[in-house]
Each structure stands twice: as structure tokens, then as C-alpha cells.
Design an enzyme around this catalytic site. Structure first.
Site, PDB file in Angstrom:
ATOM      1  N   TYR A  85       0.840  -1.198   0.000  1.00 14.42           N
ATOM      2  CA  TYR A  85       0.000   0.000   0.000  1.00 14.42           C
ATOM      3  C   TYR A  85       0.877   1.252   0.000  1.00 14.42           C
ATOM      4  O   TYR A  85       0.584   2.220  -0.683  1.00 14.42           O
ATOM      5  CB  TYR A  85      -0.930   0.001   1.222  1.00 14.42           C
ATOM      6  CG  TYR A  85      -1.988   1.074   1.123  1.00 14.42           C
ATOM      7  CD1 TYR A  85      -3.237   0.794   0.568  1.00 14.42           C
ATOM      8  CD2 TYR A  85      -1.735   2.377   1.557  1.00 14.42           C
ATOM      9  CE1 TYR A  85      -4.196   1.777   0.437  1.00 14.42           C
ATOM     10  CE2 TYR A  85      -2.698   3.366   1.431  1.00 14.42           C
ATOM     11  CZ  TYR A  85      -3.921   3.069   0.876  1.00 14.42           C
ATOM     12  OH  TYR A  85      -4.869   4.039   0.753  1.00 14.42           O
ATOM     13  N   PHE A 137      -7.989  20.670 -25.024  1.00 14.16           N
ATOM     14  CA  PHE A 137      -8.274  19.236 -25.090  1.00 14.16           C
ATOM     15  C   PHE A 137      -9.496  18.994 -24.202  1.00 14.16           C
ATOM     16  O   PHE A 137      -9.677  19.672 -23.191  1.00 14.16           O
ATOM     17  CB  PHE A 137      -7.083  18.374 -24.651  1.00 14.16           C
ATOM     18  CG  PHE A 137      -7.402  16.921 -24.800  1.00 14.16           C
ATOM     19  CD1 PHE A 137      -7.489  16.341 -26.054  1.00 14.16           C
ATOM     20  CD2 PHE A 137      -7.697  16.137 -23.695  1.00 14.16           C
ATOM     21  CE1 PHE A 137      -7.850  15.012 -26.209  1.00 14.16           C
ATOM     22  CE2 PHE A 137      -8.054  14.796 -23.843  1.00 14.16           C
ATOM     23  CZ  PHE A 137      -8.132  14.235 -25.098  1.00 14.16           C
ATOM     24  N   THR A 138     -10.313  18.003 -24.597  1.00 10.63           N
ATOM     25  CA  THR A 138     -11.625  17.793 -23.953  1.00 10.63           C
ATOM     26  C   THR A 138     -11.534  17.716 -22.425  1.00 10.63           C
ATOM     27  O   THR A 138     -12.131  18.528 -21.717  1.00 10.63           O
ATOM     28  CB  THR A 138     -12.261  16.508 -24.509  1.00 10.63           C
ATOM     29  OG1 THR A 138     -11.327  15.431 -24.357  1.00 10.63           O
ATOM     30  CG2 THR A 138     -12.609  16.662 -25.977  1.00 10.63           C
ATOM     31  N   ASP A 228       1.066  19.765 -20.890  1.00  3.67           N
ATOM     32  CA  ASP A 228       0.406  18.482 -21.114  1.00  3.67           C
ATOM     33  C   ASP A 228       1.405  17.652 -21.925  1.00  3.67           C
ATOM     34  O   ASP A 228       1.561  17.838 -23.127  1.00  3.67           O
ATOM     35  CB  ASP A 228      -0.904  18.693 -21.883  1.00  3.67           C
ATOM     36  CG  ASP A 228      -1.673  17.394 -22.088  1.00  3.67           C
ATOM     37  OD1 ASP A 228      -1.034  16.321 -22.083  1.00  3.67           O
ATOM     38  OD2 ASP A 228      -2.899  17.454 -22.269  1.00  3.67           O
ATOM     39  N   LYS A 271      -0.704   6.984 -23.499  1.00  2.00           N
ATOM     40  CA  LYS A 271      -0.299   7.363 -24.862  1.00  2.00           C
ATOM     41  C   LYS A 271       1.195   7.035 -25.018  1.00  2.00           C
ATOM     42  O   LYS A 271       1.547   5.888 -25.168  1.00  2.00           O
ATOM     43  CB  LYS A 271      -0.588   8.840 -25.118  1.00  2.00           C
ATOM     44  CG  LYS A 271      -1.914   9.361 -24.530  1.00  2.00           C
ATOM     45  CD  LYS A 271      -3.157   8.842 -25.196  1.00  2.00           C
ATOM     46  CE  LYS A 271      -4.468   9.259 -24.547  1.00  2.00           C
ATOM     47  NZ  LYS A 271      -4.688  10.575 -24.078  1.00  2.00           N
ATOM     48  N   ARG A 395     -13.879  14.213 -34.005  1.00  5.91           N
ATOM     49  CA  ARG A 395     -13.247  15.343 -33.341  1.00  5.91           C
ATOM     50  C   ARG A 395     -13.760  16.594 -34.039  1.00  5.91           C
ATOM     51  O   ARG A 395     -13.095  17.163 -34.900  1.00  5.91           O
ATOM     52  CB  ARG A 395     -11.712  15.239 -33.430  1.00  5.91           C
ATOM     53  CG  ARG A 395     -11.092  14.319 -32.374  1.00  5.91           C
ATOM     54  CD  ARG A 395     -11.384  14.834 -30.994  1.00  5.91           C
ATOM     55  NE  ARG A 395     -10.804  14.038 -29.917  1.00  5.91           N
ATOM     56  CZ  ARG A 395     -11.459  13.703 -28.804  1.00  5.91           C
ATOM     57  NH1 ARG A 395     -12.734  14.003 -28.645  1.00  5.91           N
ATOM     58  NH2 ARG A 395     -10.854  13.073 -27.834  1.00  5.91           N
ATOM     59  N   PHE A 462     -19.498  13.756 -26.247  1.00  5.36           N
ATOM     60  CA  PHE A 462     -19.142  12.904 -27.388  1.00  5.36           C
ATOM     61  C   PHE A 462     -18.987  11.436 -27.014  1.00  5.36           C
ATOM     62  O   PHE A 462     -19.191  10.563 -27.838  1.00  5.36           O
ATOM     63  CB  PHE A 462     -17.850  13.419 -28.053  1.00  5.36           C
ATOM     64  CG  PHE A 462     -16.664  13.429 -27.128  1.00  5.36           C
ATOM     65  CD1 PHE A 462     -16.454  14.489 -26.265  1.00  5.36           C
ATOM     66  CD2 PHE A 462     -15.767  12.361 -27.111  1.00  5.36           C
ATOM     67  CE1 PHE A 462     -15.365  14.488 -25.399  1.00  5.36           C
ATOM     68  CE2 PHE A 462     -14.677  12.351 -26.260  1.00  5.36           C
ATOM     69  CZ  PHE A 462     -14.486  13.419 -25.383  1.00  5.36           C
TER      70      PHE A 462
HETATM   71  C1  PLP Z   1      -5.728  11.448 -23.415  1.00  3.02           C
HETATM   72  C2  PLP Z   1      -5.345  12.831 -23.142  1.00  3.02           C
HETATM   73  C3  PLP Z   1      -5.533  13.413 -21.887  1.00  3.02           C
HETATM   74  C4  PLP Z   1      -6.275  12.715 -20.765  1.00  3.02           C
HETATM   75  O1  PLP Z   1      -5.674  11.551 -20.359  1.00  3.02           O
HETATM   76  P1  PLP Z   1      -6.478  10.221 -19.922  1.00  3.02           P
HETATM   77  O2  PLP Z   1      -5.380   9.275 -19.602  1.00  3.02           O
HETATM   78  O3  PLP Z   1      -7.334   9.812 -21.077  1.00  3.02           O
HETATM   79  O4  PLP Z   1      -7.302  10.578 -18.732  1.00  3.02           O
HETATM   80  C5  PLP Z   1      -5.053  14.692 -21.697  1.00  3.02           C
HETATM   81  N1  PLP Z   1      -4.465  15.385 -22.680  1.00  3.02           N
HETATM   82  C6  PLP Z   1      -4.287  14.871 -23.901  1.00  3.02           C
HETATM   83  C7  PLP Z   1      -3.620  15.685 -24.967  1.00  3.02           C
HETATM   84  C8  PLP Z   1      -4.726  13.585 -24.185  1.00  3.02           C
HETATM   85  O5  PLP Z   1      -4.582  13.093 -25.417  1.00  3.02           O
END
Ligand code: PLP
Length: 470
Positions: A85, A137-138, A228, A271, A395, A462
Site C-alpha cells: 500500500y 483538449f476535452t 500536457d 499514450k 473530433r 461525445f
Molecule cells: C488522453 C489525453 C488526456 C487525458 O488523459 P487520460 O489518460 O485519457 O485521462 C489529456 N491530454 C491529452 C492531450 C490527451 O490526449
């Protein structure tokens, strides 16, 4: 494949052709259901590819998020999971990898990127603050808005033009940024939200010159810059390829230099980092770190696991080191370009230059007769699935959501359908099949009609919205 494409790519890389720097050790069977079954699946999914069962999908290009194939080293790392933990040794592996390759001092693990976005937004944004950024970004913008922030897009104008061949369409327009600072006052700017590459612009990169200039401007006004870093490895590849002075520098060195101009970063490890789950937040300010480290306990888990199993942190630590290898990034982006080049040859409208993680079809170019409030990009994603079982994602206006003040749709200039390529998963033959399916849908474009939205969820609509043909 045509001979022409391997030559084009090979010439760019200074050799005859390129190939993946790995071979396949384990396979997962694919299968395609019949056209009749696909029609039914589409109906049940409300014409939203996010609501399809993956078993109904043949080639899945919905996202590159969490869909990578892990290496044998990463799988071996999973067996080294220390599921304590507190104080798991895998946390320390991850901390070391982030410090080594990204250069930030303090690490908070999170279950994925949006967990980190939530923490940084809540910790740093005061209600009414402005958050300038290079296109939204969303999930990023939503967390900024939930914290009371007001997002302002300060990306270069070229980013909104799918035909502009500008080498760094992800750049911040410094005049736009300075105008926001002067108008709202530096004290009302929470931070600059910089992303590399810019997902919504088509995976477009930010140059090193631009991040340096943003840093210098923000230093003059005493404003912080948070990154980011989700696809920064891919961004570093474009700097190496296109920016003077970086041709001979390794991706890893370029990544670390870029990060050095920022005060911290959030990351979706799903990613670049070649894992199926994971993320992190890293900062250089010790006081902010203390606050974040306290908050993570409330929302994600103790600060040495942040919602992840030990084994997930180990796989991510190993993935970080693999992700910055030059031959890995070259073949990853090379595959995306291979697909994009096929489409360009057939004069199918896509966003150019071809970005890092995906090929973006220009739905306004496909369907000039479908108005934006009839969701051209959503329509294109549905048609592609119907034709071939290939899953892409919208998108465009559906992803853009509504303006919280006026309640109207945001109408983004870019109305795109994204074909996102998972890392180390599909072969060149799969890319050929995808290109041929898109050609078929393109040839039928004039008979295609738009969609209407019949169900709209409140957040990130979406993902779960439902549509019907008009
Ligand atoms: C996917 C993504 C996020 C969010 O990350 P999650 O792991 O899906 O929560 C943030 N910024 C960008 C540019 C992304 O592509």
C-alpha cells in the site's frame, strides 16, 4: 503498398526503407462481422463509435490511449509488481524514470491523465482565473472549467486551417497570449496550459523556439507554464526532424530540454508510455508538490500509488525508457505517415502535415453539403464503420461541446474524423485495408446524409451521445 511510399519515407530517413524495431511474440485474432450485423451494431450504438462493443470492430482506430502493445520487458516488469500500500519500490522506479527523462523534481502518480488534470486544476486555478492554452483538449478544458477557470485559445491561426503546411501548427501565438495577459492582468492568469503535440489540431507539434519564447514572456509577467506532456515524445521527434540545431540530438535530449522551459507537467501514460493504464503529475515547486501529494490521497490513492497497482507503475517506468528511443518513435510516426500518404495520393482531404499519432480526415472536405450542426465528422465515423468495421472517432462539433455561458454548440473550425494508430499493434497491411475502406466511403460521399443528436449527456457528451440519421 506502393513502391512509391516506402521510397518517400526512406528518402526522408536517409535510407531505402524503414521497419519496426521489434518482432511479434504474441498475437490476438481479429475478425469481421457481416455488413448486416454492422448495420445493427451501429443502430444499437446510436451512431456513436464510443458505444460500439469492441467485438463488433475489425480494426480499432478509436484511440491510441491505453491500446499499445507492451514489450516483453514491460510484461516482465509486471511480475516485479510490489503491491505494498505504501512505499512500493515500483513507485521509486517511476519517480526515477520521470526525473531522468522529463527532468521534473517531484512526482505524483495518478490512475490516468485526467486524474492529474483534476489535481493541478483544483490546486492552481481560482474561480474566475483565465487559462490560456494552445487549443483545448476535452478533459483538460473540462477540469479547468470545473475549477472555475476560463479557457482561452491562444494557438497560432494556422492550427485552425487543415490545409496549412506550417511545420509547427501547435505553437502558441505570442501576441494572442500577451493580449490576454494585458487584458485580464497577470494576476488573473492561473497558468499557461501548453500541450505538445496538439491532439485537437491533428497531432501538430510545438517548436523549441516557441516554448522558449513562451517561457521568456511568462517570466516577464511571473506566470507559470504547465505542460500536457501526453505526446511530448512525438513532439520531440518533429523538433528533431524540422527545427534547426536539433537534427543530431537524440529524442531523449530534446524532450528533456523542452520540459526544462516549463514548471511541471501532467501525463496520460496511456499514450506515449506504451502502457494500458497510468498517468502522473510532476512539478518543480516543493510547496505545490506538498499540496498535490495531500490531494491525491483524497481522489486517487496514497501518494506512492495514485490509483495504480505496483505492476502498472513498473510497466510505465520501463515504457518511459522505451518510448524515447529514436528508432521506436521513427517507426511509430512512420506508420502514421504511411497511411496518410496513401490518402494524400488519392486526393482524400486530410489534415496536413500528417501529425504524430493519427491521421485526421477533414469531414468538411468530405461532406461540404452537410452543415456542421448535422455532425459531418460523426457521420463519417459511422459510415466508415458501416463499410468496413473500422472504428474511428469524431473530433468536431460533438467533441467541442457547448459554451457554458451561452449554451450554444461550440463550432470548431476543424471538423475531423480521427484514425488513431495504436503503438506497436497493427501492420502495414492493416493500414492498406484502412486506406481502401476510406476510399470507398469517399467515393460514396455525395449520397451521404448527416445525423441529428437525440441524446446529449451533460459532461464530455461525445463519449455517450446518441444520434439518428436525418
Ligand atoms: C488522453 C489525453 C488526456 C487525458 O488523459 P487520460 O489518460 O485519457 O485521462 C489529456 N491530454 C491529452 C492531450 C490527451 O490526449
Amino acid at each position: 503498398m506502393t513502391h512509391h511510399h516506402s521510397q518517400t519515407m526512406g528518402q526522408q530517413l536517409g535510407r531505402r526503407s524503414w521497419a519496426e524495431p521489434w518482432k511479434i511474440k504474441m498475437v490476438e485474432p481479429l475478425h469481421m462481422i457481416s455488413r448486416k450485423e454492422r448495420e445493427q451494431a451501429l443502430l444499437e450504438a446510436g451512431y456513436n463509435t464510443f458505444l460500439l462493443r469492441s467485438e463488433a470492430v475489425y480494426i480499432d482506430l478509436l484511440t491510441d490511449s491505453g491500446t499499445s502493445a507492451m514489450s516483453d520487458r514491460q510484461w516482465a516488469g509486471m511480475m516485479l509488481g510490489d503491491e505494498a500500500y505504501a512505499g512500493s519500490r515500483n513507485y521509486y522506479s517511476l519517480e526515477e524514470a520521470v526525473q531522468t527523462y522529463y527532468g521534473y523534481s517531484y512526482l505524483v502518480p495518478t490512475h490516468q491523465g485526467r486524474g492529474a488534470e483534476h489535481l493541478i486544476s483544483q490546486a492552481v486555478i481560482k474561480p474566475g482565473n483565465y487559462v490560456p492554452g494552445n487549443m483545448y483538449f476535452t478533459t483538460t478544458r473540462l477540469h479547468q472549467e470545473i475549477a472555475g477557470g476560463i479557457f482561452v485559445d491562444v494557438i497560432t491561426d494556422e492550427a485552425h486551417d487543415p490545409t496549412s503546411l506550417h511545420a509547427f501548427k501547435g505553437n502558441i501565438d505570442l501576441d494572442k497570449l500577451e493580449a490576454v495577459i494585458k487584458r485580464e492582468g497577470a494576476d488573473n492568469i492561473a497558468y499557461v496550459s501548453l500541450a505538445g503535440t496538439v491532439n485537437m489540431a491533428g497531432g501538430q507539434p510545438v517548436s523549441m523556439a516557441n516554448v522558449k519564447a513562451v517561457r521568456a514572456l511568462c517570466d516577464r509577467y511571473n506566470i507559470r507554464v504547465y505542460l500536457d506532456a501526453t505526446r511530448m515524445v512525438e513532439n520531440a521527434f518533429f523538433i528533431q526532424e524540422r527545427e534547426e540545431g536539433y537534427t543530431d540530438k537524440p529524442i531523449a535530449a530534446i524532450l528533456k530540454e523542452f520540459c526544462s522551459y516549463t514548471d511541471g507537467a501532467w501525463m496520460s501514460g496511456k499514450k506515449d508510455h506504451l502502457v494500458n493504464i497510468g498517468g502522473w503529475l510532476a512539478v518543480n515547486d516543493p510547496e505545490l508538490f506538498e499540496e498535490l501529494r495531500n490531494m491525491v490521497v483524497v481522489y486517487e490513492g496514497l501518494h506512492t500509488y495514485g490509483g495504480l497497482a505496483g505492476r502498472d507503475m513498473e510497466a510505465m517506468a520501463i515504457g518511459i525508457a522505451e518510448s524515447v528511443q529514436d528508432d521506436h518513435v521513427r517507426s511509430r510516426i512512420g506508420q502514421v505517415r504511411y497511411l496518410g500518404d496513401l490518402l494524400i495520393d488519392w486526393e482524400i482531404p486530410i489534415v496536413q502535415p500528417i501529425g504524430g499519432h493519427a491521421v485526421f480526415l477533414d469531414a468538411k472536405g468530405f461532406y461540404p453539403h452537410i452543415p456542421q450542426n448535422q455532425f459531418p465528422a460523426q457521420t463519417l465515423a459511422a459510415e466508415l464503420y458501416r463499410d468496413s468495421g473500422i472504428r474511428s472517432m469524431e473530433r468536431g462539433v460533438a467533441s467541442a461541446g457547448r459554451d457554458p455561458k451561452t449554451g450554444d454548440h461550440y463550432y470548431p473550425a476543424l471538423e475531423l474524423t480521427r484514425l488513431t494508430i495504436p503503438r506497436r499493434v497493427y501492420t502495414q497491411a492493416h493500414m492498406d485495408v484502412v486506406a481502401e475502406a476510406i476510399k470507398t466511403v469517399y467515393d460514396a460521399r455525395e449520397e451521404t446524409q448527416g445525423l441529428k443528436m437525440v441524446y446529449e449527456p451533460k459532461y464530455l457528451r461525445f463519449f455517450q451521445a446518441r444520434f439518428e440519421p436525418i
